[in-house]
Design an enzyme around this catalytic site. Structure first.
Site, mmCIF file in Angstrom:
data_model
loop_
_atom_site.group_PDB
_atom_site.id
_atom_site.type_symbol
_atom_site.label_atom_id
_atom_site.label_comp_id
_atom_site.label_asym_id
_atom_site.label_seq_id
_atom_site.Cartn_x
_atom_site.Cartn_y
_atom_site.Cartn_z
ATOM 1 N N THR A 58 28.465 11.482 -32.728
ATOM 2 C CA THR A 58 28.016 11.818 -31.371
ATOM 3 C C THR A 58 28.267 10.611 -30.460
ATOM 4 O OG1 THR A 58 25.772 10.892 -31.348
ATOM 5 C CG2 THR A 58 26.046 13.001 -32.486
ATOM 6 N N ASP A 91 16.801 19.666 -21.706
ATOM 7 C CA ASP A 91 17.299 18.288 -21.674
ATOM 8 C C ASP A 91 16.840 17.641 -20.376
ATOM 9 O OD1 ASP A 91 19.831 16.869 -23.383
ATOM 10 O OD2 ASP A 91 19.393 15.972 -21.434
ATOM 11 N N ASP A 120 11.741 16.038 -19.123
ATOM 12 C CA ASP A 120 11.737 14.646 -19.574
ATOM 13 C C ASP A 120 10.616 14.544 -20.602
ATOM 14 O OD1 ASP A 120 11.424 11.975 -20.051
ATOM 15 O OD2 ASP A 120 11.236 11.383 -17.939
ATOM 16 N N VAL A 121 10.979 14.495 -21.884
ATOM 17 C CA VAL A 121 9.929 14.499 -22.914
ATOM 18 C C VAL A 121 9.100 13.217 -22.894
ATOM 19 C CG1 VAL A 121 11.224 16.086 -24.420
ATOM 20 C CG2 VAL A 121 11.401 13.599 -24.796
ATOM 21 N N TYR A 162 13.785 1.277 -31.498
ATOM 22 C CA TYR A 162 14.288 2.520 -32.098
ATOM 23 C C TYR A 162 13.716 2.706 -33.499
ATOM 24 C CZ TYR A 162 17.750 6.152 -33.289
ATOM 25 O OH TYR A 162 18.367 7.322 -33.662
ATOM 26 N N LYS A 185 11.224 5.778 -34.704
ATOM 27 C CA LYS A 185 11.618 6.771 -35.715
ATOM 28 C C LYS A 185 10.707 6.684 -36.951
ATOM 29 C CE LYS A 185 15.076 8.668 -33.474
ATOM 30 N NZ LYS A 185 15.025 10.070 -33.015
HETATM 31 N N1 LIG Z 1 24.061 10.016 -33.607
HETATM 32 C C1 LIG Z 1 23.507 9.482 -34.685
HETATM 33 O O1 LIG Z 1 24.180 8.856 -35.517
HETATM 34 C C2 LIG Z 1 22.035 9.670 -34.936
HETATM 35 C C3 LIG Z 1 21.537 9.282 -36.174
HETATM 36 C C4 LIG Z 1 20.192 9.467 -36.455
HETATM 37 C C5 LIG Z 1 19.369 10.053 -35.524
HETATM 38 N N2 LIG Z 1 19.869 10.419 -34.309
HETATM 39 C C6 LIG Z 1 18.945 11.059 -33.387
HETATM 40 O O2 LIG Z 1 19.453 12.338 -33.074
HETATM 41 C C7 LIG Z 1 18.981 12.751 -31.784
HETATM 42 C C8 LIG Z 1 20.158 13.195 -30.945
HETATM 43 O O3 LIG Z 1 21.023 12.078 -30.769
HETATM 44 P P1 LIG Z 1 22.557 12.219 -30.366
HETATM 45 O O4 LIG Z 1 23.324 11.381 -31.302
HETATM 46 O O5 LIG Z 1 22.909 13.639 -30.171
HETATM 47 O O6 LIG Z 1 22.532 11.440 -28.984
HETATM 48 P P2 LIG Z 1 23.020 11.900 -27.544
HETATM 49 O O7 LIG Z 1 22.834 10.704 -26.684
HETATM 50 O O8 LIG Z 1 24.366 12.555 -27.629
HETATM 51 O O9 LIG Z 1 21.951 13.037 -27.160
HETATM 52 C C9 LIG Z 1 20.638 12.762 -26.787
HETATM 53 C C10 LIG Z 1 20.233 13.801 -25.749
HETATM 54 O O10 LIG Z 1 18.858 13.592 -25.434
HETATM 55 C C11 LIG Z 1 18.708 13.713 -24.044
HETATM 56 N N3 LIG Z 1 17.549 12.944 -23.616
HETATM 57 C C12 LIG Z 1 17.437 11.588 -23.531
HETATM 58 N N4 LIG Z 1 16.236 11.255 -23.067
HETATM 59 C C13 LIG Z 1 15.561 12.425 -22.855
HETATM 60 C C14 LIG Z 1 14.281 12.726 -22.352
HETATM 61 N N5 LIG Z 1 13.443 11.758 -21.946
HETATM 62 N N6 LIG Z 1 13.905 14.027 -22.280
HETATM 63 C C15 LIG Z 1 14.757 15.015 -22.660
HETATM 64 N N7 LIG Z 1 16.005 14.780 -23.107
HETATM 65 C C16 LIG Z 1 16.400 13.497 -23.208
HETATM 66 C C17 LIG Z 1 19.999 13.157 -23.454
HETATM 67 O O11 LIG Z 1 20.205 13.590 -22.110
HETATM 68 C C18 LIG Z 1 21.021 13.696 -24.443
HETATM 69 O O12 LIG Z 1 21.503 14.964 -24.043
HETATM 70 C C19 LIG Z 1 18.234 11.542 -31.226
HETATM 71 O O13 LIG Z 1 16.849 11.705 -31.444
HETATM 72 C C20 LIG Z 1 18.753 10.392 -32.055
HETATM 73 O O14 LIG Z 1 17.833 9.332 -32.123
HETATM 74 C C21 LIG Z 1 21.181 10.240 -33.990
#
Ligand SMILES: NC(=O)c1ccc[n+]([C@@H]2O[C@H](COP(=O)([O-])OP(=O)(O)OC[C@H]3O[C@@H](n4cnc5c(N)ncnc54)[C@H](O)[C@@H]3O)[C@@H](O)[C@H]2O)c1
Length: 253
Positions: free
Chosen positions: A191, A39, A65-66, A156, A160
């Site tokens: 989340t 992360d 940092d991806v 976003y 995606k």
């Molecule tokens: N929560 C939802 O409803 C939902 C729905 C569809 C897709 N998503 C996708 O699921 C994935 C996880 O989302 P989430 O809901 O757990 O969000 P979240 O914010 O809880 O988790 C995202 C994590 O990614 C890390 N992160 C952010 N930028 C980064 C970087 N540059 N390098 C490495 N790590 C990084 C953050 O520190 C965090 O721990 C994301 O790709 C999000 O787009 C989420």
């Protein structure tokens, strides 16, 4: 072959400190896989790895940092120095920038593309050669239903949609290598990324009337790693309670 049989694998999860990854890490560790938690937040990845270990699983923490190619290269070198073979890559790191068209400055749109689209691409570039050389690998991209339909926040949605089509396209690159690549496209998952205004709309917008538990995403990821899923390739698997299955011009009567 038993249901969902799978050899223990080493799984690298980005965004490992996030809400969705919590469900993925836990489910994969419970299935016997070793989880490499990466992360941008070092504290987040440490906490995630500790949670897996507290539950009796195997996990290590990494910082990356991806959205920064040099950071992805440094992670690859760190993992190589630790002599760990990554069998499965789960690209779960992502950001949601709630900006409309006119709100974006000179770099904000690009940052979302860098983290959500270029990031997974660089991670796949970094970790797929090892999978190819060993003749087996699984890549799972966490996309979104925002990449399937239009969505309020254009950076976003574009990131995606790009990730979902990258997923389809890479099956050609990975032809005959033993490595498959798929996306999971979640709807609203419970989340910290989800704001209250969205939660309140669920009974009117989601036919199951439910918010998705991160454990459900973990279960789907575990299945994709299993032997039974070996011919699922290039798929964008929607898990959204039916939200994208109907035309939302009117609210349900
Ligand atoms: N929560 C939802 O409803 C939902 C729905 C569809 C897709 N998503 C996708 O699921 C994935 C996880 O989302 P989430 O809901 O757990 O969000 P979240 O914010 O809880 O988790 C995202 C994590 O990614 C890390 N992160 C952010 N930028 C980064 C970087 N540059 N390098 C490495 N790590 C990084 C953050 O520190 C965090 O721990 C994301 O790709 C999000 O787009 C989420």
């Amino acid at each position: 072959m038993t249901m969902s049989s799978s050899s223990p694998r080493t799984v690298l999860v980005t965004g490992a400190g996030g809400g969705m990854a919590a469900g993925i890490n836990a489910r994969l560790a419970a299935a016997g896989h070793r989880v490499l938690c990466a992360d941008v937040s070092g504290e987040g990845s440490e906490r995630a790895a500790q949670a897996v270990r507290d539950a009796g699983g195997r996990a290590d923490a990494f910082t990356v940092d991806v959205g920064d190619s040099s950071s992805v290269r440094a992670l690859r070198e760190e993992v190589a120095r630790a002599a760990v073979d990554v069998d499965v890559l789960v690209n779960a790191a992502g950001i949601l920038d709630r900006k409309f068209l006119v709100d974006h400055d000179d770099s904000s749109f690009e940052r979302t593309i860098a983290v959500n689209l270029v990031g997974p691409f660089r991670m796949i570039q970094a970790f797929s050669p090892g999978m190819i050389s060993r003749g087996w690998g699984r890549i799972i991209n966490i996309s979104s239903i925002a990449g399937v339909t239009g969505y309020a926040y254009p950076s976003y949605a574009a990131s995606k949609a790009g990730l979902s089509n990258l997923t389809r396209s890479l099956v050609i690159d990975l032809w005959g290598t033993g490595v498959t690549v798929n996306s999971i496209c979640p709807g609203v998952v419970d989340t910290p990324m989800v704001i209250d205004a969205v939660r309140e709309q669920i009974p009117r917008k989601v036919p199951t009337e439910e918010i998705i538990d991160p454990a459900e995403i973990g279960a789907l990821a575990a299945f994709l790693i299993s032997d039974e899923a070996c011919n699922i390739n290039g798929a964008n698997l929607v898990i959204d309670g039916g939200a994208t299955s109907y035309f939302q011009l009117f609210d349900r009567p």
